[in-house]
Design a protein around this motif. Structure first.
Motif, PDB file in Angstrom:
ATOM      1  N   GLN A 248       0.743  -1.472   0.030  1.00 26.61           N
ATOM      2  CA  GLN A 248      -0.060  -0.021  -0.091  1.00 26.61           C
ATOM      3  C   GLN A 248       0.725   1.196  -0.203  1.00 26.61           C
ATOM      4  OE1 GLN A 248      -2.192   0.142   3.684  1.00 26.61           O
ATOM      5  NE2 GLN A 248      -0.505  -0.084   4.935  1.00 26.61           N
ATOM      6  N   TYR A 251       1.457   5.166   5.401  1.00 27.33           N
ATOM      7  CA  TYR A 251       0.604   5.748   6.097  1.00 27.33           C
ATOM      8  C   TYR A 251       1.119   5.427   7.566  1.00 27.33           C
ATOM      9  CZ  TYR A 251      -2.333   4.929   2.155  1.00 27.33           C
ATOM     10  OH  TYR A 251      -3.092   5.046   0.795  1.00 27.33           O
ATOM     11  N   TYR A 252       0.188   5.832   8.578  1.00 27.43           N
ATOM     12  CA  TYR A 252       0.530   5.964   9.863  1.00 27.43           C
ATOM     13  C   TYR A 252      -0.437   5.169  10.723  1.00 27.43           C
ATOM     14  CZ  TYR A 252       3.719   9.501   8.111  1.00 27.43           C
ATOM     15  OH  TYR A 252       4.543  10.156   7.360  1.00 27.43           O
ATOM     16  N   ASP A 254      -2.697   4.897  13.531  1.00 22.60           N
ATOM     17  CA  ASP A 254      -3.708   6.152  14.050  1.00 22.60           C
ATOM     18  C   ASP A 254      -3.417   6.437  15.485  1.00 22.60           C
ATOM     19  OD1 ASP A 254      -5.774   7.802  13.896  1.00 22.60           O
ATOM     20  OD2 ASP A 254      -7.141   6.380  15.047  1.00 22.60           O
ATOM     21  N   SER A 263      -0.457  -3.269   7.310  1.00 19.51           N
ATOM     22  CA  SER A 263      -1.852  -3.284   7.752  1.00 19.51           C
ATOM     23  C   SER A 263      -2.451  -4.608   7.426  1.00 19.51           C
ATOM     24  CB  SER A 263      -2.676  -2.081   6.899  1.00 19.51           C
ATOM     25  OG  SER A 263      -2.152  -1.040   7.212  1.00 19.51           O
ATOM     26  N   TYR A 317      -6.327  -1.962   7.937  1.00 20.24           N
ATOM     27  CA  TYR A 317      -6.620  -1.481   6.613  1.00 20.24           C
ATOM     28  C   TYR A 317      -8.008  -0.977   6.858  1.00 20.24           C
ATOM     29  CZ  TYR A 317      -6.617  -1.181   1.612  1.00 20.24           C
ATOM     30  OH  TYR A 317      -6.466  -0.708   0.410  1.00 20.24           O
ATOM     31  N   SER A 318      -8.494  -0.021   5.939  1.00 18.76           N
ATOM     32  CA  SER A 318      -9.794   0.446   5.600  1.00 18.76           C
ATOM     33  C   SER A 318     -10.985  -0.799   5.784  1.00 18.76           C
ATOM     34  CB  SER A 318     -10.068   1.072   4.316  1.00 18.76           C
ATOM     35  OG  SER A 318      -9.168   2.207   4.260  1.00 18.76           O
ATOM     36  N   ARG A 344       4.061  -1.771   3.704  1.00 20.12           N
ATOM     37  CA  ARG A 344       4.404  -0.207   3.299  1.00 20.12           C
ATOM     38  C   ARG A 344       5.182  -0.048   2.079  1.00 20.12           C
ATOM     39  NH1 ARG A 344       6.788   1.212   7.587  1.00 20.12           N
ATOM     40  NH2 ARG A 344       9.055   0.936   6.936  1.00 20.12           N
ATOM     41  N   THR A 392      -5.877   2.974  10.517  1.00 16.94           N
ATOM     42  CA  THR A 392      -4.741   3.459   9.581  1.00 16.94           C
ATOM     43  C   THR A 392      -4.940   4.898   9.531  1.00 16.94           C
ATOM     44  OG1 THR A 392      -4.360   1.458   8.458  1.00 16.94           O
ATOM     45  CG2 THR A 392      -3.895   3.449   7.140  1.00 16.94           C
ATOM     46  N   TYR A 394      -3.866   8.970   7.424  1.00 14.50           N
ATOM     47  CA  TYR A 394      -3.164   9.269   6.476  1.00 14.50           C
ATOM     48  C   TYR A 394      -1.901  10.277   7.039  1.00 14.50           C
ATOM     49  CZ  TYR A 394      -6.672   7.607   3.307  1.00 14.50           C
ATOM     50  OH  TYR A 394      -7.468   6.866   2.514  1.00 14.50           O
ATOM     51  N   ARG A 395      -1.860  10.869   8.121  1.00 17.68           N
ATOM     52  CA  ARG A 395      -0.894  11.679   8.473  1.00 17.68           C
ATOM     53  C   ARG A 395      -0.455  11.306  10.173  1.00 17.68           C
ATOM     54  NH1 ARG A 395      -4.966  14.673   6.084  1.00 17.68           N
ATOM     55  NH2 ARG A 395      -4.121  15.875   4.370  1.00 17.68           N
TER      56      ARG A 395
END
Length: 398
Positions: A248, A251-252, A254, A263, A317-318, A344, A392, A394-395
């Motif tokens: 993927q 990402y970070y 959360d 993930s 993951y989402s 990653r 997960t 995004y920042r």
């Protein structure tokens, strides 16, 4: 827990000359030069994969069985490598996207460990049968790209009933994506070409489709995976576990500043037993979300056991997905417990950077799943604990 049977030898150790016969590979395509600024020579190409699998088979004294399950569109062999004699069946595949390569490294490392003929390994393999597909989409792997090498014209030639239909939504024939020029070299995202109806025959009315609708089995790569899956169903009654190895973006975890190492996910279609999943009601008796969650927990808990290291940077993951055209979605509806690994960084992002650590994360996660299924400890886990895996982001968080 450290696995006695899971060796730590890298792929370089697997590829040393063992003075064993190497079978000829027909129609071997010349690998394309990769199309970005990052080195990938440390990964495995199709010729190296062929050589390594056959060396492992020869050295294993029958423990590893290598077969050609099918061919890619360009005629490259798609291999399976099988170990074990147990009635608990795991199908594990990698590189359905050719720019997502660490899973192939991890699989070869595991095959080395699983062919060591130790007492611990023999006991393990009496409980499980594991079928690896280490390079599902070899055309994409050789070209270092996401999609296969089939055009829509090729599809229509194979399925004349699709003449006049719009190309499927997952066909890319324009622009540059992930540093690859699909205008010059069109192809399909194979991981949207699956269908829960494993006997589905393409019909023009089902095109172009969409991401929340089933796929069509129009690519030889998805057909090969489907055929392997069905053959295992015929042999064992069901495929207990299906694991798909992917990559993927960056990402970070959360709530932390930590970059995600990988993930996990158990969810690719809504539960057929819920109102959201009512369109999949015919699969309600086979779908087992709790078992999928338990399988994911095996990998998560194992990686968390390494404490204060990148191995613990694992996220979920989402969720809330509806992707029946993925292998994971289709096979989950057919009764398999499913696990997604999303490592990653793809090759166009970071090449082979951190290959060793990322591959080892996959290897350790897979080892935990195999052992937990073999000894039954997977059934002791509370599926609800899956919901506590961090999401997960995004920042990064400060």
């Amino acid at each position: 827990m450290k696995k006695n049977w899971a060796g730590t030898l890298g792929v370089l150790g697997l590829c040393t000359a063992l003075a064993m016969p190497v079978y000829a590979v027909e129609n071997e395509a010349k690998p394309d030069t990769h199309h970005h600024d990052y080195g990938i020579s440390g990964f495995i190409d199709h010729a190296e994969l062929t050589k390594t699998l056959l060396q492992l088979e020869a050295k294993s004294k029958g423990a590893v069985q290598v077969e050609v399950a099918g061919q890619s569109f360009n005629g490259l062999d798609i291999y399976t490598a099988r170990v074990g004699t147990g009635d608990k069946v795991l199908l594990i595949q990698s590189e359905i996207h050719g720019n997502e390569k660490t899973g192939t490294v991890a699989i070869l490392n595991l095959l080395k460990s699983l062919s060591n003929n130790s007492k611990q390994t023999k006991e393990l393999l009496e409980e499980v049968t594991i079928v690896f597909m280490p390079m599902m989409n070899p055309d994409a792997s050789e070209a270092d790209k996401r999609r296969n090498s089939m055009t829509w014209s090729d599809v229509v030639d194979a399925y004349p009933q699709l003449s006049g239909a719009s190309p499927s939504w997952n066909y890319y024939d324009r622009g540059v994506s992930q540093s690859y020029d699909y205008a010059a070299n069109p192809g399909f995202d194979v991981n949207r070409d699956f269908n829960p109806d494993l006997d589905y025959v393409p019909e023009a009315a089902d095109f172009p489709g969409s991401s929340d609708q089933p796929g069509w089995f129009i690519t030889p790569e998805s057909q090969t995976s489907r055929d392997v899956y069905k053959s295992l169903q015929d042999e064992f009654g069901e495929v207990d576990v299906f694991v798909d190895l992917h990559h993927q973006g960056l990402y970070y975890v959360d709530g932390t500043p930590d970059p995600v190492t990988l993930s996990l996910s158990a969810q690719f279609v809504p539960d057929p037993n819920t109102p959201e999943g009512a369109k999949y009601a015919e699969y309600a008796d086979t779908y087992d979300y709790d078992f999928s969650r338990q399988l994911n927990l095996l990998a998560y808990n194992e990686l968390q056991s390494y404490g204060e290291s990148k191995f613990t940077n694992i996220s979920l993951y989402s969720q809330g997905l509806d992707l029946p055209g993925t292998a994971l979605g289709s096979y989950a509806l057919n009764g398999s417990g499913t696990v997604l690994f999303e490592v990653r960084g793809q090759t166009q992002m970071m090449g082979q950077k951190e290959k060793g650590q990322l591959s080892k994360s996959v290897e350790r996660g897979l080892s935990a799943i195999i052992e937990g299924v073999a000894d039954g400890s997977v059934n002791d886990l509370n599926p609800e604990d899956y919901e506590d895996i961090p999401l997960t982001a995004y920042r990064p968080s400060n």
